[in-house]
Design a protein around this motif. Sequence first.
Motif, PDB file in Angstrom:
ATOM      1  N   ILE A   5      -5.074  -4.419   1.454  1.00  0.00           N
ATOM      2  CA  ILE A   5      -4.478  -3.339   0.649  1.00  0.00           C
ATOM      3  C   ILE A   5      -5.478  -2.192   0.560  1.00  0.00           C
ATOM      4  O   ILE A   5      -6.594  -2.365   0.065  1.00  0.00           O
ATOM      5  CB  ILE A   5      -4.080  -3.831  -0.761  1.00  0.00           C
ATOM      6  CG1 ILE A   5      -2.973  -4.890  -0.667  1.00  0.00           C
ATOM      7  CG2 ILE A   5      -3.613  -2.658  -1.632  1.00  0.00           C
ATOM      8  CD1 ILE A   5      -2.557  -5.485  -2.012  1.00  0.00           C
ATOM      9  N   ASP A   6      -5.032  -1.039   1.025  1.00  0.00           N
ATOM     10  CA  ASP A   6      -5.917   0.104   1.165  1.00  0.00           C
ATOM     11  C   ASP A   6      -5.801   1.022  -0.061  1.00  0.00           C
ATOM     12  O   ASP A   6      -5.431   2.190   0.068  1.00  0.00           O
ATOM     13  CB  ASP A   6      -5.528   0.839   2.468  1.00  0.00           C
ATOM     14  CG  ASP A   6      -6.550   1.884   2.833  1.00  0.00           C
ATOM     15  OD1 ASP A   6      -7.674   1.839   2.287  1.00  0.00           O
ATOM     16  OD2 ASP A   6      -6.214   2.767   3.648  1.00  0.00           O
TER      17      ASP A   6
ATOM     18  N   SER B 181       0.843  -1.213   0.000  1.00  0.00           N
ATOM     19  CA  SER B 181       0.000   0.000   0.000  1.00  0.00           C
ATOM     20  C   SER B 181       0.869   1.251   0.000  1.00  0.00           C
ATOM     21  O   SER B 181       0.530   2.244  -0.661  1.00  0.00           O
ATOM     22  CB  SER B 181      -0.919   0.007   1.229  1.00  0.00           C
ATOM     23  OG  SER B 181      -1.771  -1.114   1.206  1.00  0.00           O
TER      24      SER B 181
END
Length: 177
Positions: free
Chosen positions: A57-58, A28
């Motif tokens: 995962i942002d 990320s």
Amino acid sequence: MQRPYVIDQMISAKAIAARVEGLAREISTRFAGTDKLVVVGLLRGSFIFIADLVREIDLPIEVDFLEVSSYGDSTESSREVRVLKDLRGEIAGRDVLVVEDIVDTGFTLTHVLKLLATRDPNCVEACVLLDKPSRREVPIRATWTGFEIPDEFVVGYGIDYAQRNRNLPYIGKVRFT
Ligand code: IMP
């Protein structure tokens, strides 16, 4: 007929979850600010790993899958790598993250990275759950590696032996009895 075997736990579900979270954090950070990331899972071995990884995962990602041939039902590496199922989407101009279960001899990942690089992506990186460095025949290293392991045949967390044991929540080593 398979030879009889037992499975000894090598990496616990808890240890895997903690490492996956750490990998996702690094990924990320590396791709922060992009809305062009395509996460490509190599079928079938990466299906559980990619499912856990992408949920940590942002970023606004897309997910696609590629299937290449590898070991068949044996524990020996076959050198020939063929595309069995190609990506659905185009990757030109995209940031591509290939997610693989294991790097062993390195033939599969090397072939896949070369193939995807011919399609004009912005970049192609790789994240692998397991690496067996002592088995390497092609010099390749993924950008992100979950765990380095010794030369053992492993199963679980998506990884099979003759299509079995993918559903184990941990990574275990196969011991023939
Ligand atoms: P490589 O081309 O030799 O690096 O092989 C990579 C592929 O072989 C992985 O994606 C796995 O599908 C398979 N493989 C390698 N080691 C193991 C193992 O210990 N258990 C199950 N599959 C394995």
